[in-house]
Scaffold this active site. Sequence first.
Site, PDB file in Angstrom:
ATOM      1  N   SER A   1     -60.475  57.597 -23.840  1.00 54.49           N
ATOM      2  CA  SER A   1     -60.700  56.944 -22.544  1.00 54.49           C
ATOM      3  C   SER A   1     -59.415  57.018 -21.729  1.00 54.49           C
ATOM      4  O   SER A   1     -58.341  56.726 -22.245  1.00 54.49           O
ATOM      5  CB  SER A   1     -61.053  55.465 -22.736  1.00 54.49           C
ATOM      6  OG  SER A   1     -62.239  55.338 -23.467  1.00 54.49           O
TER       7      SER A   1
ATOM      8  N   ARG B   1     -71.133  52.636 -30.932  1.00 59.53           N
ATOM      9  CA  ARG B   1     -70.073  51.744 -30.463  1.00 59.53           C
ATOM     10  C   ARG B   1     -70.468  50.311 -30.816  1.00 59.53           C
ATOM     11  O   ARG B   1     -71.210  49.666 -30.088  1.00 59.53           O
ATOM     12  CB  ARG B   1     -69.905  51.904 -28.947  1.00 59.53           C
ATOM     13  CG  ARG B   1     -68.841  51.014 -28.328  1.00 59.53           C
ATOM     14  CD  ARG B   1     -68.703  51.348 -26.840  1.00 59.53           C
ATOM     15  NE  ARG B   1     -67.717  50.511 -26.172  1.00 59.53           N
ATOM     16  CZ  ARG B   1     -67.970  49.284 -25.708  1.00 59.53           C
ATOM     17  NH1 ARG B   1     -69.177  48.759 -25.845  1.00 59.53           N
ATOM     18  NH2 ARG B   1     -67.033  48.603 -25.097  1.00 59.53           N
TER      19      ARG B   1
ATOM     20  N   LYS C   1     -69.283  46.022 -20.675  1.00 57.11           N
ATOM     21  CA  LYS C   1     -68.000  45.908 -21.388  1.00 57.11           C
ATOM     22  C   LYS C   1     -67.280  44.661 -20.903  1.00 57.11           C
ATOM     23  O   LYS C   1     -66.934  44.560 -19.729  1.00 57.11           O
ATOM     24  CB  LYS C   1     -67.153  47.160 -21.122  1.00 57.11           C
ATOM     25  CG  LYS C   1     -65.839  47.242 -21.893  1.00 57.11           C
ATOM     26  CD  LYS C   1     -65.175  48.600 -21.609  1.00 57.11           C
ATOM     27  CE  LYS C   1     -63.687  48.603 -21.812  1.00 57.11           C
ATOM     28  NZ  LYS C   1     -63.245  48.746 -23.183  1.00 57.11           N
TER      29      LYS C   1
END
Length: 222
Positions: free
Chosen positions: A117, A46, A146
């Site tokens: 998600s 990611r 995040k």
Amino acid sequence: MARISTKQLQEKLRVYFIMGSNNCQKDPFAVLTEAIEGGITLFQFREKGQGALSGKEKYDFAKELQAICRKHRIPFIVNDDVELALELDADGVHIGQEDERADLVRKKIGDKILGVSAHNLEEARRAIKQGADYLGVGPIFPTSTKEDAKEAQGVAVLRTLREHGLSIPIVGIGGITPHNTKEVIVAGADGVSVISAISLAASPRENARMLAKAVREALNKD
Ligand code: TZP
Ligand code: MG
């Protein structure tokens, strides 16, 4: 190749480590290697946020992480970047609600693993209809990893999805540590996905081991 079975995927999702170059303070290749030695079962590349790599640098970095995963037979999932996943022949893709639609991604990736998600029942049901293999649900606990994370919603959301009969493999995400893992599993998740609990740990190996142990114990006892 056929789509992965629910049972196989549940096993792979037990300790799902997610990482990009800016999640580590130590050498990321060493972090990933230690995490694997500690017992992670799945890895997601990611690469986003401040200082994220792009272009050839991103590709080369991903390729090297993938080589480590391959060596240890850990499936390698790419976040967001479907084209990169196809170029690398990754094992799967993970997308969020703001990314390309899951059914369109499914068409592009064939039988590769597709994770989506979801934050609530409606998003979860839509993702399943559109071809998701598993759901990432959260943030369960507060997270500082995040930047644009929604508010933490606790483990109740996991319970809600199971109470409504959703049987798709699910991982909880957001602020998960070895200490709160049991709660996440007992509420209905098949596994936990973490960034900082491993990437920033003094010992990624030890924290991966503790996460794996906590998942195992929660599954056996409850
Ligand atoms: N999606 C929801 S929370 C989160 C993502 C990618 C960040 C999880 O990071 P951490 O360090 O495990 O809280
Ligand atoms: Mg995304």
